[in-house]
Design a protein around this motif. Structure first.
Motif, PDB file in Angstrom:
ATOM      1  N   ASP A  22       8.754   7.443  -8.307  1.00 52.04           N
ATOM      2  CA  ASP A  22       9.367   7.885  -7.057  1.00 52.04           C
ATOM      3  C   ASP A  22      10.846   7.500  -7.016  1.00 52.04           C
ATOM      4  N   ALA A  23      11.149   6.311  -7.512  1.00 54.08           N
ATOM      5  CA  ALA A  23      12.553   5.887  -7.566  1.00 54.08           C
ATOM      6  C   ALA A  23      13.359   6.805  -8.474  1.00 54.08           C
ATOM      7  N   LEU A  24      12.768   7.216  -9.585  1.00 49.27           N
ATOM      8  CA  LEU A  24      13.465   8.122 -10.494  1.00 49.27           C
ATOM      9  C   LEU A  24      13.674   9.500  -9.870  1.00 49.27           C
ATOM     10  N   ARG A  25      12.686   9.974  -9.102  1.00 43.67           N
ATOM     11  CA  ARG A  25      12.877  11.243  -8.392  1.00 43.67           C
ATOM     12  C   ARG A  25      14.048  11.122  -7.415  1.00 43.67           C
ATOM     13  N   GLY A  26      14.136   9.996  -6.737  1.00 43.07           N
ATOM     14  CA  GLY A  26      15.261   9.772  -5.822  1.00 43.07           C
ATOM     15  C   GLY A  26      16.591   9.765  -6.559  1.00 43.07           C
ATOM     16  N   GLY A  43       0.783  -1.222   0.000  1.00 37.26           N
ATOM     17  CA  GLY A  43       0.000   0.000   0.000  1.00 37.26           C
ATOM     18  C   GLY A  43       0.817   1.274   0.000  1.00 37.26           C
ATOM     19  N   LYS A  44       2.129   1.162  -0.190  1.00 38.23           N
ATOM     20  CA  LYS A  44       2.975   2.361  -0.206  1.00 38.23           C
ATOM     21  C   LYS A  44       2.801   3.146  -1.499  1.00 38.23           C
ATOM     22  N   TYR A  45       2.416   2.464  -2.553  1.00 42.40           N
ATOM     23  CA  TYR A  45       2.132   3.076  -3.851  1.00 42.40           C
ATOM     24  C   TYR A  45       0.889   2.414  -4.408  1.00 42.40           C
ATOM     25  N   GLN A  46       0.154   3.165  -5.252  1.00 42.58           N
ATOM     26  CA  GLN A  46      -1.060   2.608  -5.837  1.00 42.58           C
ATOM     27  C   GLN A  46      -0.754   1.625  -6.959  1.00 42.58           C
TER      28      GLN A  46
END
Length: 89
Positions: free
Chosen positions: A34-38, A23-26
């Motif tokens: 989100d990984a790419l933003r990181g 449930g951390k991501y839909q």
């Protein structure tokens, strides 16, 4: 939104599935974005660190040119480096 196909290792795929299931991501796309933003943030931080390091190297080279340095012989090198480390703490 552009679509791109990527190949993941089995471990990476399982990780994405785990975080979505938890449930951390839909969905997987959110997790990968989100990984790419990181990754973007890490690369920007790396660029900044490199810029700061280059500045320190240039400052050191300028100090050498001015003669603003202390020469340390091989016998005293370990003690000098230990002192520098101790002063940074």
């Amino acid at each position: 939104m552009p679509t791109r196909n990527v190949n993941l290792t089995a471990e990476q795929d399982a990780f994405v599935e785990d975080v979505v299931r938890a449930g951390k991501y839909q969905n997987a796309s959110e997790a990968v974005r989100d990984a790419l933003r990181g990754l973007q943030q890490r690369l920007q931080a790396d660029d900044l660190k490199l810029e700061l390091l280059r500045g320190q190297v240039n400052a050191g080279l300028e100090a050498l040119e001015r003669g603003a340095f202390t020469e340390v012989d091989g016998d005293a090198l370990d003690e000098t480096l230990d002192g520098l480390v101790a002063n940074r703490r």
